[in-house]
Design a protein around this motif. Structure first.
Motif, mmCIF file in Angstrom:
data_model
loop_
_atom_site.group_PDB
_atom_site.id
_atom_site.type_symbol
_atom_site.label_atom_id
_atom_site.label_comp_id
_atom_site.label_asym_id
_atom_site.label_seq_id
_atom_site.Cartn_x
_atom_site.Cartn_y
_atom_site.Cartn_z
ATOM 1 N N TRP A 1 0.833 -1.203 0.000
ATOM 2 C CA TRP A 1 0.000 0.000 0.000
ATOM 3 C C TRP A 1 0.870 1.257 0.000
ATOM 4 N N SER B 1 -5.173 2.456 4.283
ATOM 5 C CA SER B 1 -5.304 3.810 3.736
ATOM 6 C C SER B 1 -4.238 4.734 4.306
ATOM 7 N N ARG C 1 -1.540 6.798 2.155
ATOM 8 C CA ARG C 1 -1.391 8.263 2.262
ATOM 9 C C ARG C 1 0.032 8.642 2.656
#
Length: 243
Positions: free
Chosen positions: A41, A142, A146
């Protein structure tokens, strides 16, 4: 763009991407802290941030090449001087710092920023141990994404590098977007390969680079690449102004 020129571009970016900058150090440390699957991610966030910077640069070069061709030659000249500066810095970088320590510092810097954001948003004091423990707490997917975007976008010098590096490999008298696609593919391929290498085998890679002068020689190789591309850019700019 010829395959010969693309090969030169890819080999150059491959060596440059291998150097342990903020993106690679973050991938390295997060791979150790959170595992490969979760760090993917972060790699996606790093890639998105890099793509935004690259797209901004290419759009700017596209507009300049069509509306102010003379300014493009100025950019090439300034870019060549910037690459010479980067080449000198790379050549003089002895690489004697410890990669494990540098990666940990990058990770803690991001964690400290996250902690300050939490404090500012809630306006409530937080325990002093929060920033030191933040690295050990597994964030959400997430959040990892970010963080990758932020780290990538927080390096505006990347725009200067792209503006200095890419013009040597672009034929501005030919259709630009097919060339942009090829260059973007080459850059992201080399970046992705090294991000995965740093994530999967960070400890082994760090141990290998920290032996003797291996990292120093990698930095010197990058310095030579910067110098060669700068010389080619200056030659093009001089021939344009003289002609």
């Amino acid at each position: 763009m010829s395959w010969h020129l693309f090969t030169i571009f890819f080999v150059s970016t491959f060596f440059i991407s291998a150097t342990p900058g903020p993106n690679m150090l973050l991938a390295f440390q997060y791979g150790i802290n959170y595992g490969v699957k979760r760090t993917l991610w972060t790699l996606a966030g790093l890639s998105l941030g890099l793509f935004i910077l690259l797209l901004s640069t290419l759009l700017g070069l596209d507009v300049i090449s069509r509306q102010s061709p003379w300014l493009l030659e100025v950019i090439k000249t300034v870019g060549a001087l910037y690459l010479i500066y980067l080449g000198i810095l790379s050549w003089r970088d002895t690489g004697h710092s410890n990669l494990m320590a540098e990666a940990s510092a990058v990770s803690k810097e991001v964690a400290n920023l996250d902690s300050s954001e939490v404090f500012n948003s809630s306006q409530q004091p937080k325990p002093r141990s929060l920033s030191s423990a933040a690295v050990k707490v597994i964030p959400s997917n997430s959040k990892l994404f970010r963080t990758g975007v932020w780290v990538s976008l927080s390096n505006p010098k990347a725009i200067l590098f792209f503006a200095a590096f890419f013009p040597k490999f672009i034929n501005f008298s030919a259709p630009l977007w097919p060339q942009y696609i090829m260059l973007t593919f080459g850059l992201f391929l080399s970046e992705t390969i090294w991000q995965i290498i740093y994530t999967l085998g960070g400890k082994q890679l760090a141990g290998w680079l920290d032996v003797g002068d291996r990292l120093a020689w990698l930095n010197r190789a990058c310095g030579v690449i910067f110098m060669l591309i700068a010389a080619a850019l200056l030659a093009e700019a001089i021939s344009h102004f003289i002609g």
